[in-house]
Design an enzyme around this catalytic site. Structure first.
Site, mmCIF file in Angstrom:
data_model
loop_
_atom_site.group_PDB
_atom_site.id
_atom_site.type_symbol
_atom_site.label_atom_id
_atom_site.label_comp_id
_atom_site.label_asym_id
_atom_site.label_seq_id
_atom_site.Cartn_x
_atom_site.Cartn_y
_atom_site.Cartn_z
ATOM 1 N N ASP A 290 -15.926 66.180 -77.235
ATOM 2 C CA ASP A 290 -16.875 64.954 -77.127
ATOM 3 C C ASP A 290 -18.328 65.795 -76.992
ATOM 4 O O ASP A 290 -18.442 66.893 -76.652
ATOM 5 C CB ASP A 290 -16.543 64.060 -76.114
ATOM 6 C CG ASP A 290 -17.313 62.679 -76.460
ATOM 7 O OD1 ASP A 290 -18.260 62.724 -77.245
ATOM 8 O OD2 ASP A 290 -16.838 61.538 -76.025
HETATM 9 C C1 BGC Z 1 -19.253 59.351 -77.283
HETATM 10 C C2 BGC Z 1 -18.384 59.549 -78.717
HETATM 11 C C3 BGC Z 1 -19.146 59.745 -79.805
HETATM 12 C C4 BGC Z 1 -20.070 60.965 -79.665
HETATM 13 C C5 BGC Z 1 -20.630 61.451 -81.129
HETATM 14 C C6 BGC Z 1 -20.261 60.744 -77.394
HETATM 15 O O1 BGC Z 1 -21.399 60.280 -76.402
HETATM 16 O O2 BGC Z 1 -18.615 59.535 -76.320
HETATM 17 O O3 BGC Z 1 -17.622 58.389 -78.706
HETATM 18 O O4 BGC Z 1 -18.222 59.915 -81.011
HETATM 19 O O5 BGC Z 1 -21.079 60.868 -78.658
HETATM 20 O O6 BGC Z 1 -21.690 60.505 -81.253
#
Ligand code: BGC
Length: 733
Positions: A290
């Protein structure tokens, strides 16, 4: 289904044999656009400074007016970037051109984006859509989003989010399919089928990314990013199955979650990544972290520094570093120092190249102008699907004396700021919509030709306008009050410790009710709310969630009776926030909740939710009778008569639950096993039959083994998880 042909696999291997270590590591690096300009701190910190007040808004705006967006073109040219986040075809083609024509090996980029519930055509947030219990619909909306986003070059969706979530305080309940493992598994499978299709026409499909692996929804006390701890059996029985179902359906990629699980952040978790996902399940695709999660392992206190975090993540099987650049900075040295075996890098690069090969990016790296323009105006078919999904996601929670549907020719006072806010219909994590496509509830009233006047009065934030309220109460014969939460109150980093109606909205309802006219509350929100007071005092309540671009039209159809509500709750609604987490499929205690003092309950809130999982009324009523459970060898055949006993047509979601009465570990009081839809005309009756595979009646023990234990089971069938017919049956395996 994510599967490469032998020829594709051979091409990947051949390419791999020509790559330098730096180029392989480059594939493992994911960049997002960054804002650069005349400031000395990272852009993220600038935002923090703005949010916490260190930087005044005017200062921020001044800085931004001279800032530039950096898409890391130079690094792409050098082969140091494998994937990026971009939103439009022009930029996509530009960057892809650099990767394909100007980098040494011409390897195309993966372009990912959070397309959670629609791209340009935004459909209902996942928790709402899950309540339709319609796998075909889950698939159709995903396929629509894939087509739209791929037309802009986006070939990788950071979706579906399939975290089982049982605590409504957690803001991210909005993004996922709710509290139930079986429903989440069906949702996950259908989304993979919709997003990835069969890749026969790659311009219509994308690689899906299952997230957030794993147990992110179990964050302690519903606080985002918080720790999660649980016995292995619970992990295997509750949180892993949706991921497994989607891996079996052929998901191409997985995103690890931010949280630690039993003390090990999922970013560096060898048990969940190497042993379970890539080992036991033989997941052939790639794993991405993530955002910034590898660096955050230092904050977790599991890594001494960034080098250590990178080493741990790579060795645990984390193929792509989203956003920290730790892999490109540290992995080469780590390989040279023997901390990360070369085989780990080779494996990661192979997995990444394979996804690109499967997506057809080597053959067709660019988006044609015709494709890029295809969904510029939202096609009628997409709007119709968004509207259908919206209508069918609405849940009728209460309808005293048949107040709903409303006669739209009656004088209606439409109240509440949310009713007119076009930008509030799309919900959290919608990134690519346009305001001009959004239909507010007020727009929906206009389109339906309703006889109404609009009185904003108040919203989830701010004061109550007393004069407007008095006018609203006096004018209409009936009052429709749109209340709830803003989009920003759910989603990531939006946990709440109080999930009652925010601001002055309770007072608004009290005062409207005091005027003596009938009041219907329409809820717009991204999480279950604690509505005990409203459930007692407000005669009609429609849960409308955030339904996407067609929200207003969908609400009008249901409110005015063109379509009967058929949505069910994918997540229990508590009476009071303090009951969270609350979910129907709980293990029993030795003192099950009851009226007695020494039972497992709260003195002030009992033990039951206000509205249980699977709950939702219609404008008609359904009666259940004649439950029959037959042992048919490998399966249990379960049949029940469902009758429409009211005077309007309706669609019922028939739900089948089981309970393992005695087992070697404490089992849940009920578990959803299957569901079926019954569309019934007034007076019509249908016999609904569902088959439960006997080997679906087992469970995982703490060693992660799936066991089947002979004994007594109870089969329940009903229109929600609480009100069911039941029958016992002895099962031998
Ligand atoms: C979130 C994810 C997301 C990623 C990319 C993160 O802050 O937890 O769900 O896919 O950002 O945008």
């Amino acid at each position: 289904m994510y599967r490469l042909t032998d020829a594709q696999r051979a091409r990947v291997r051949e390419l791999l044999s020509r790559m330098t270590l730096e180029e392989k590591i480059g594939q493992m690096n994911q960049e997002s656009m960054s804002i650069v300009g005349g400031f000395d701190v990272p852009f993220e910190e600038l935002i923090e400074m703005l949010t916490d007040g260190r930087l005044p808004k005017e200062e921020f705006d001044k800085i931004m007016s001279t800032a530039k967006t950096d898409y890391h073109e130079d690094e792409v040219r050098e082969g140091l970037v494998g994937s990026l986040m971009v939103q439009d075809a022009e930029k996509y083609n530009e960057l892809q051109h650099i990767a394909v024509e100007e980098s040494r090996l011409g390897i195309p980029l993966l372009i990912g984006l959070d397309v959670i519930h629609g791209f340009r055509t935004v459909y209902p947030i996942a928790i709402a859509e899950a309540g339709t219990f319609d796998e075909k619909l889950f698939q159709r909306t995903a396929a629509m989003a894939a087509k739209e986003s791929r037309s802009q070059g986006i070939n990788w969706h950071f979706a579906p989010m399939v975290d089982v979530a049982r605590d409504a305080r957690w803001g991210r309940v909005s993004e996922g399919p709710g509290e139930d493992t079986r429903l989440a598994s069906r949702f996950a499978r259908a989304k993979i089928q919709g997003l990835q299709g069969d890749m026969s026409s790659p311009e219509n499909y994308v690689a899906a990314c299952l997230k957030h692996y794993v147990a992110y929804g179990a964050c302690e006390s519903g606080r985002d990013y918080n720790t999660a701890s649980m016995a292995p059996a619970q992990l295997y029985n509750v949180y892993l199955p949706p991921f497994r179902a989607a891996v079996e359906a052929g998901a191409a990629t997985v995103m690890a979650s931010f949280n630690d699980l039993n003390g090990v952040p999922c970013t560096v978790n060898r048990l969940t990544l190497r042993q379970i996902l890539k080992g036991e399940w033989k997941f052939p695709g790639l794993v991405v972290s993530d955002a910034n999660a590898i660096r955050e392992c230092v904050n977790h206190g599991i890594a001494a520094d960034q080098y250590d975090a990178g080493v741990q993540a790579a060795n645990a099987g984390m193929d792509i570093d989203m956003g920290t650049r730790i892999y490109i900075k540290e992995l080469k040295r780590a390989v040279e120092e023997g901390k990360v075996p070369l085989s780990v890098i080779d494996e990661a690069a192979e997995r990444i190249l394979s996804v690109k090969m499967w997506l057809g990016l080597f053959e067709h790296p660019y988006v044609s102008p015709e494709l890029a323009a295809r969904y510029e105006t939202l096609p009628e078919a997409h709007l119709a699907l968004a509207r259908e999904a919206g209508e069918r996601s609405i849940v009728l929670l209460k309808n005293e004396n048949g107040l709903l549907p409303l006669d739209k020719s009656k004088k209606i006072s439409l109240v509440g700021k949310l009713a007119a806010e076009r930008t509030e219909v799309v919900g959290a994590w919608a990134l690519s919509w346009r305001e001009s496509d959004c239909v507010s509830i007020q727009d929906g009233f206009d389109n339906a030709g309703a006889n109404y006047r609009y009185f904003p009065c108040c919203g989830p934030e701010g004061e109550l306008d007393q004069a407007q309220l008095e006018e609203a109460a006096a004018w209409g014969d009936v009052i429709v009050a749109v209340v709830g939460e803003t989009t920003a109150m759910s989603g990531e980093a939006s946990s709440k410790a109080d999930i009652t109606l925010p601001g002055k909205q309770r007072e608004l309802l009290e005062k409207l009710l005091a005027g003596g006219k009938p009041v219907a509350a329409l809820l717009m929100n991204g999480r279950p709310l604690a509505l005990e007071w409203e459930s007692v005092h407000v005669p009609a309540i429609l849960e409308c969630w955030h339904l996407g671009v067609q929200m207003g039209n969908a609400v009008a159809s249901v409110l005015f009776g063109d379509r009967a509500p058929e949505g069910k709750l994918a997540s229990s609604f508590p009476r009071m926030t303090g009951q969270c987490p609350i979910y129907y499929s709980h293990p029993n205690t030795g003192r099950p909740g009851g009226k007695g003092k020494f039972t497992s309950r709260y003195l002030d809130a009992g033990w039951e939710p206000l509205y249980p999982f699977g709950y939702g009324l219609s404008y008609t009523e359904f009666a259940y009778d004649g439950l029959e459970v037959k042992d048919a060898g490998d399966t249990l055949m379960v049949s029940v008569d469902v009758r429409n006993t009211g005077s309007r047509p309706g669609v019922e979601t028939v739900q089948l639950y089981t309970r393992d009465v005695t087992a070697s570990i404490v089992r849940p009081v009920k578990e959803l096993k299957d569901f079926a839809k019954a569309a019934l005309a007034p007076g019509e009756q249908k016999r609904v039959t569902m088959a439960v595979q006997k080997n679906d009646l087992g469970f995982f023990n703490d060693a992660g083994q799936y066991v089947l234990e002979d004994g007594k089971f109870i089969v329940y069938v009903g229109g929600n998880s609480r009100d069911c017919l039941s029958q016992e049956i002895e099962v031998t395996f």
